[in-house]
Design an enzyme around this catalytic site. Structure first.
Site, PDB file in Angstrom:
ATOM      1  N   CYS A  18      33.163  49.429 -44.595  1.00 16.20           N
ATOM      2  CA  CYS A  18      32.105  50.434 -44.738  1.00 16.20           C
ATOM      3  C   CYS A  18      31.434  50.826 -43.423  1.00 16.20           C
ATOM      4  O   CYS A  18      31.584  51.959 -42.965  1.00 16.20           O
ATOM      5  CB  CYS A  18      31.049  49.913 -45.707  1.00 16.20           C
ATOM      6  SG  CYS A  18      31.702  49.605 -47.336  1.00 16.20           S
TER       7      CYS A  18
HETATM    8  N1  NAD Z   1      34.381  46.681 -50.328  1.00 14.63           N
HETATM    9  C1  NAD Z   1      33.104  46.968 -50.358  1.00 14.63           C
HETATM   10  O1  NAD Z   1      32.275  46.096 -50.232  1.00 14.63           O
HETATM   11  C2  NAD Z   1      32.608  48.384 -50.588  1.00 14.63           C
HETATM   12  C3  NAD Z   1      31.226  48.578 -50.731  1.00 14.63           C
HETATM   13  C4  NAD Z   1      30.745  49.853 -50.983  1.00 14.63           C
HETATM   14  C5  NAD Z   1      31.641  50.932 -51.062  1.00 14.63           C
HETATM   15  N2  NAD Z   1      32.989  50.734 -50.894  1.00 14.63           N
HETATM   16  C6  NAD Z   1      33.869  51.893 -51.013  1.00 14.63           C
HETATM   17  O2  NAD Z   1      34.606  51.780 -52.234  1.00 14.63           O
HETATM   18  C7  NAD Z   1      35.921  52.338 -52.069  1.00 14.63           C
HETATM   19  C8  NAD Z   1      36.977  51.301 -52.435  1.00 14.63           C
HETATM   20  O3  NAD Z   1      36.849  50.200 -51.562  1.00 14.63           O
HETATM   21  P1  NAD Z   1      37.516  48.796 -51.840  1.00 14.63           P
HETATM   22  O4  NAD Z   1      36.875  47.857 -50.877  1.00 14.63           O
HETATM   23  O5  NAD Z   1      37.475  48.448 -53.277  1.00 14.63           O
HETATM   24  O6  NAD Z   1      39.035  49.088 -51.416  1.00 14.63           O
HETATM   25  P2  NAD Z   1      40.308  48.151 -51.686  1.00 14.63           P
HETATM   26  O7  NAD Z   1      41.299  48.504 -50.659  1.00 14.63           O
HETATM   27  O8  NAD Z   1      39.876  46.729 -51.858  1.00 14.63           O
HETATM   28  O9  NAD Z   1      40.816  48.635 -53.125  1.00 14.63           O
HETATM   29  C9  NAD Z   1      41.319  49.892 -53.365  1.00 14.63           C
HETATM   30  C10 NAD Z   1      42.400  49.786 -54.444  1.00 14.63           C
HETATM   31  O10 NAD Z   1      42.844  51.108 -54.742  1.00 14.63           O
HETATM   32  C11 NAD Z   1      44.239  51.052 -54.975  1.00 14.63           C
HETATM   33  N3  NAD Z   1      44.788  52.382 -54.833  1.00 14.63           N
HETATM   34  C12 NAD Z   1      45.007  53.098 -53.708  1.00 14.63           C
HETATM   35  N4  NAD Z   1      45.490  54.309 -54.007  1.00 14.63           N
HETATM   36  C13 NAD Z   1      45.570  54.365 -55.358  1.00 14.63           C
HETATM   37  C14 NAD Z   1      46.005  55.347 -56.273  1.00 14.63           C
HETATM   38  N5  NAD Z   1      46.449  56.540 -55.870  1.00 14.63           N
HETATM   39  N6  NAD Z   1      45.968  55.042 -57.595  1.00 14.63           N
HETATM   40  C15 NAD Z   1      45.534  53.850 -58.031  1.00 14.63           C
HETATM   41  N7  NAD Z   1      45.110  52.873 -57.205  1.00 14.63           N
HETATM   42  C16 NAD Z   1      45.134  53.140 -55.896  1.00 14.63           C
HETATM   43  C17 NAD Z   1      44.738  50.051 -53.954  1.00 14.63           C
HETATM   44  O11 NAD Z   1      46.007  49.539 -54.300  1.00 14.63           O
HETATM   45  C18 NAD Z   1      43.621  48.995 -54.010  1.00 14.63           C
HETATM   46  O12 NAD Z   1      43.908  47.999 -54.976  1.00 14.63           O
HETATM   47  C19 NAD Z   1      35.994  52.814 -50.614  1.00 14.63           C
HETATM   48  O13 NAD Z   1      35.639  54.153 -50.562  1.00 14.63           O
HETATM   49  C20 NAD Z   1      34.915  51.976 -49.934  1.00 14.63           C
HETATM   50  O14 NAD Z   1      34.405  52.633 -48.795  1.00 14.63           O
HETATM   51  C21 NAD Z   1      33.480  49.469 -50.663  1.00 14.63           C
END
Ligand code: NAD
Length: 460
Positions: free
Chosen positions: A298
């Site tokens: 982030c």
């Molecule tokens: N990790 C955090 O603490 C956090 C906190 C706030 C916001 N965010 C935001 O949330 C969003 C997701 O982050 P995350 O940490 O969960 O990411 P991540 O990489 O852990 O998980 C994303 C998942 O999406 C899947 N994916 C990708 N493309 C796909 C598709 N076309 N169809 C289905 N699945 C698909 C991936 O395989 C993965 O399992 C991002 O925008 C991030 O900035 C994350």
């Protein structure tokens, strides 16, 4: 567990009232796309509140792991997955099942590309994949962090153009178009603080911005069933901007203390003592802490989504750029501090045996993304150091987005063999007193050795 076939669902297309009623009765079927650090815990939260949840992910290994009732995220236990499965939770990579859902929540990655520009390909891929299965009356919520305008300018045009039923998103107070030709859209940012055990997830207020009042209400009702408080804002763009403001606030303040830390080091002052003293002020001061550089999915990434978008408005976001410059320089500051510390021992970085303690980007979490430890390791290797690492969460470091280090964790023993031990992540598992006792030299980027008075410790 409730079973709803696509055909059955198609026969009873819910409008606003039906969907709201289904949400309130816990009968709405929830589809969560992207079962990562955000999507999987969200799925479990809905499951705990008796919703039937289907997770969608293109990573078949994740789908298979969940099917076996196991977890791939450290802080989520297999027990939690099994409990959710009893409640109807399942995972799939088949997008056709989107047609069965009442609410679809998108939690896919939003990284930067090699030019430090937003990479929205995960959002657009997902949207292209769900559009053909979109049904009237469904609620689609984007949670991925992104610049203001993404929901309306990127996601909706794809959904409206590529769905097979001539559906349009409900816009305006009237809820037009007609019920049988509309779906609902909203943005609601994820606000999780990984590793934070002081605030329960349910207690983090959930900001919700719908495309029209009905979408806001539906998204508010949906999240209101799993979060104690929802915070409605006037549009998806306002909700998108809210998330960016929060992360930019952190990024800029961390840069400020990082810069002041470097000044304090020159002035022979302890920045940690100064921050602790300033924190006693009961108003107008919120503490931020310096470190070896920003990490995680982030804070190093999100602010640049806004600086990119700002250019469209002929606007330069100078705070973001300056903060980025200072924070990106921190691993280089750590390298210089290691060099200076070794120099005191008549040694050079070239050829030195260096142990990196902690590679996760943050204390007590199993997330390596954008971790400054990776940059520090690469910089040290480039200078000719023999680098080893230890982290309780990572038995190995493989290929990431930027690095391909291919290293195996070393045991935390015979610490006297290293010319320098660098504390990059202060995991709670570490006994720093013992580590300092056994080490020849310790460079501490986290104030982990606070209270340990030893000439072997160099604070950086
Ligand atoms: N990790 C955090 O603490 C956090 C906190 C706030 C916001 N965010 C935001 O949330 C969003 C997701 O982050 P995350 O940490 O969960 O990411 P991540 O990489 O852990 O998980 C994303 C998942 O999406 C899947 N994916 C990708 N493309 C796909 C598709 N076309 N169809 C289905 N699945 C698909 C991936 O395989 C993965 O399992 C991002 O925008 C991030 O900035 C994350």
């Amino acid at each position: 567990m409730k079973k709803h076939s696509a055909a059955k669902r198609a026969a009873s297309r819910p409008g606003y009232d039906e969907l709201k009623n289904k949400i309130q009765q816990r009968e709405a079927l929830i589809g969560i796309i992207g079962l990562g650090y955000v999507g999987l815990p969200l799925a479990l939260l809905f499951s705990e509140q008796k919703f039937s949840v289907t997770g969608f992910d293109i990573d078949q290994r994740k789908v298979d792991t969940l099917a076996r009732g196991e977890s791939y995220i450290f802080r989520i236990t297999a027990e939690e997955i099994r409990k959710a499965k009893k409640q109807g939770f399942s995972a799939t990579s088949e997008y056709a099942r989107i047609a069965e859902m009442d609410a679809i929540i998108i939690c896919v990655p939003t990284p930067l590309n090699q030019y430090h520009e937003p990479d929205l390909s995960f959002i657009t891929d997902t949207t292209h994949a769900i559009a053909p299965h979109l049904q009237a009356g469904q609620l689609v919520v984007l949670e991925s962090t992104t610049y203001p305008g993404t929901t309306e300018e990127v996601m909706l045009p794809i959904l409206e153009k590529e769905n097979k039923n001539g559906l349009k998103a409900a816009r305006g107070a009237s809820g037009a178009p007609k019920a049988e030709k509309q779906f609902f859209a909203a943005f609601s940012p994820e606000r999780e603080d990984p590793g934070n055990t002081t605030v329960a997830r349910r207690d983090i207020p959930k900001v919700v911005g719908g495309l029209n009042p009905q979408a806001s209400e539906l998204a508010g009702a949906l999240y209101g069933s799993i979060f104690h408080r929802t915070v409605p804002v006037s549009s998806p763009a306002a909700a998108e901007m809210t998330k960016l403001l929060e992360n930019i606030y952190r990024c800029v303040n961390i840069a400020l203390v990082n810069e002041l830390k470097m000044l304090c080091l020159r002035m022979n002052l302890d920045i940690w003592e100064v921050i602790a003293a300033a924190s006693t002020k009961p108003f107008g001061f919120h503490p931020f802490y310096p470190g070896p550089g920003l990490g995680g999915h982030c804070i190093p990434v999100d602010p640049f989504y806004l600086s990119w978008k700002a250019k469209e408005y002929d606007f330069r976001t100078r705070f973001i750029e300056l903060a980025g410059e200072i924070n990106t320089a921190m691993p280089y500051h750590v390298l210089a501090s290691i060099g200076g510390a070794l120099n005191q021992h008549k040694k050079s970085v070239n050829g030195a045996r260096v142990l990196i303690l902690g590679v996760a980007y943050k204390k007590d979490i199993d997330d390596l993304r954008e971790s400054p430890a990776l940059t520090i390791i690469e910089l040290l290797q480039h200078e000719g150091a023999q680098v080893s690492y230890h982290d309780p969460y990572f038995p190995m470091i493989g290929k990431g987005r930027k690095y391909d280090l291919q290293m195996k964790r070393t045991e935390l023993e015979r610490l006297g063999q290293y010319d320098c031990i660098v504390i990059v992540t202060d995991h709670s598992d570490y006994n720093f007193k013992k580590i300092v006792g056994e080490a020849k030299l310790v460079v501490d980027t986290r104030n982990a050795t606070k209270g340990i008075d030893s000439p072997k410790v160099v604070r950086c």
